[in-house]
Scaffold this active site. Structure first.
Site, PDB file in Angstrom:
ATOM      1  N   GLU A   1     121.895 -70.118 -39.038  1.00 61.62           N
ATOM      2  CA  GLU A   1     120.537 -70.146 -38.502  1.00 61.62           C
ATOM      3  C   GLU A   1     119.713 -71.151 -39.313  1.00 61.62           C
ATOM      4  O   GLU A   1     119.958 -71.353 -40.506  1.00 61.62           O
ATOM      5  CB  GLU A   1     119.953 -68.740 -38.638  1.00 61.62           C
ATOM      6  CG  GLU A   1     118.568 -68.522 -38.087  1.00 61.62           C
ATOM      7  CD  GLU A   1     118.077 -67.104 -38.354  1.00 61.62           C
ATOM      8  OE1 GLU A   1     117.237 -66.628 -37.588  1.00 61.62           O
ATOM      9  OE2 GLU A   1     118.534 -66.471 -39.337  1.00 61.62           O
TER      10      GLU A   1
ATOM     11  N   LYS B   1     115.914 -66.450 -30.087  1.00 65.89           N
ATOM     12  CA  LYS B   1     116.018 -65.191 -30.825  1.00 65.89           C
ATOM     13  C   LYS B   1     115.100 -64.118 -30.243  1.00 65.89           C
ATOM     14  O   LYS B   1     113.889 -64.330 -30.098  1.00 65.89           O
ATOM     15  CB  LYS B   1     115.680 -65.441 -32.289  1.00 65.89           C
ATOM     16  CG  LYS B   1     115.958 -64.278 -33.228  1.00 65.89           C
ATOM     17  CD  LYS B   1     115.673 -64.711 -34.663  1.00 65.89           C
ATOM     18  CE  LYS B   1     116.027 -63.639 -35.669  1.00 65.89           C
ATOM     19  NZ  LYS B   1     115.729 -64.088 -37.044  1.00 65.89           N
TER      20      LYS B   1
ATOM     21  N   CYS C   1     121.389 -63.412 -36.716  1.00 65.75           N
ATOM     22  CA  CYS C   1     120.774 -62.758 -37.867  1.00 65.75           C
ATOM     23  C   CYS C   1     120.332 -61.316 -37.593  1.00 65.75           C
ATOM     24  O   CYS C   1     121.148 -60.426 -37.462  1.00 65.75           O
ATOM     25  CB  CYS C   1     119.623 -63.620 -38.378  1.00 65.75           C
ATOM     26  SG  CYS C   1     119.236 -63.348 -40.125  1.00 65.75           S
TER      27      CYS C   1
END
Length: 276
Positions: A56, A126, A164
Site C-alpha cells: 500500500e 479502499k 491493509c
C-alpha cells in the site's frame, strides 16, 4: 474486472504460478518511488514471479500522509501506473500495488491497482478507512464504494484484491471468495505499534484458513510498516515469509493445493450463512 458468483470447485487447476510479495519502504519522493518500485518488480520477475504484489502507498508514503498526500496524489492513468504497465509488459506479469489517486472531486483516494501489459485491469478504492489506533484516514481520504468486488482473472488465477485494514473484516475476504477468488492479495502499510506484528500475521493466516485461499500479503518495511510479509496457503502454511528487512518473498500459487484443501476442509461448502 472479472467477477463470478460462486467459487467453482470443479474448475481444472492451472499450472502453479509464482507470486512475489515485495517488502520495501517507499518515501515521499514519487519519482524515486517509481524507480525503486520498478527495480523491485524486476528483482521479483528475475526470480520467476509473474504475480507481483507491492505494498500500500507504494507511489508515495510519509509519516504524515494527511499533510503530504494531496500534493502527491496523481490521476489513475498517470506516471505510476504507466511504469507498472511497462514493467508488466516486459515481464508478462500482473502487478498489484497501492497508490494515491487524485479523484474527480479533487480529493484523495487510497487505490490498489492491478496492472498487466494491456493496462489497468482493476482499481480497488479502499473501503475500510483506518480510523483506529489513534489514526483517522477518513479525515483526508475518500472511502471506496462498499459494493466493489475486485476479482481479476489473469495467469489462470482469479485474484481478489483488498488492502491493509480490510484484513480486520473477515467478510471482506469472504465476499471476494464468493465472487470467485482463489487467491487474495493484500498490499498494506500496517502501522507499527504494540502487538501489531502479531495482529498482522494472525489475520493474514486466519483469512487464508477460513476461506481456503492463498493470501499474498505485502507490507511496507520499517520505519512505518511492521514488515512480516508472507505468502500463505489455504491450510495456513506460510510458504514464504520475511522479517523486517526490505526483500521479496516468492512462492507458488497452486490451485491443485486449493482444490485438495477444499476436499479435506470443506468449510465453504458446509457453512450455513452467506455474506449479503
Amino acid at each position: 474486472m472479472d467477477q463470478t458468483t460462486e467459487p467453482d470447485r470443479a474448475r481444472v487447476p492451472a499450472p502453479p504460478v509464482l507470486a512475489a510479495a515485495v517488502q520495501w519502504a517507499p518515501g515521499e519522493d514519487v519519482a524515486a518511488n517509481r524507480a525503486a518500485a520498478a527495480a523491485w518488480i524486476d528483482r521479483a520477475a528475475a526470480r520467476g514471479a509473474r504475480l507481483v504484489v507491492l505494498p500500500e502507498y507504494s507511489q508515495h508514503c510519509s509519516a504524515d500522509l494527511a499533510a503530504t498526500a494531496p500534493a502527491a496524489a496523481e490521476p489513475l492513468e498517470g506516471p505510476f501506473t504507466t511504469m507498472l504497465r511497462e514493467r508488466a509488459e516486459a515481464h508478462g506479469a500482473l502487478i498489484v500495488a497501492g497508490m494515491l489517486e487524485r479523484t474527480e472531486r479533487g480529493g484523495v483516494a487510497n487505490v490498489v491497482v492491478a496492472v498487466d501489459g494491456t493496462g489497468i485491469r482493476a482499481a480497488y478504492r479502499k473501503v475500510h478507512l483506518y480510523d483506529a489506533f489513534g489514526t483517522r484516514e477518513s479525515d483526508w481520504l475518500e472511502a471506496g464504494d462498499p459494493a466493489q468486488l475486485p476479482v481479476v482473472e489473469a495467469l489462470g488465477l482469479r485474484i481478489g484484491i483488498e488492502t491493509c485494514y480490510d484484513l480486520r473484516f473477515p467478510e471482506a475476504t469472504r465476499r471476494l471468495v464468493d465472487a470467485g477468488a482463489d487467491v487474495v492479495v493484500v498490499p498494506a502499510e500496517w502501522v507499527r505499534g504494540p502487538q501489531k506484528e502479531r495482529h498482522w500475521t494472525t489475520l493474514v493466516t486466519a483469512r487464508a484458513i477460513e476461506s481456503t485461499v492463498h493470501v499474498v500479503a505485502a507490507d511496507q518495511a520499517p520505519p512505518l510498516g511492521v514488515g512480516c510479509s508472507s505468502i500463505v496457503d489455504p491450510m495456513g502454511v506460510a510458504l514464504a515469509a520475511l522479517g523486517d528487512a526490505e526483500d521479496v518473498a516468492v512462492a507458488p500459487i497452486d490451485l491443485a493445493v486449493t482444490a485438495a484443501t477444499r476436499v479435506r476442509n470443506p468449510s465453504l461448502a458446509n457453512r450455513r450463512y452467506r455474506i449479503a
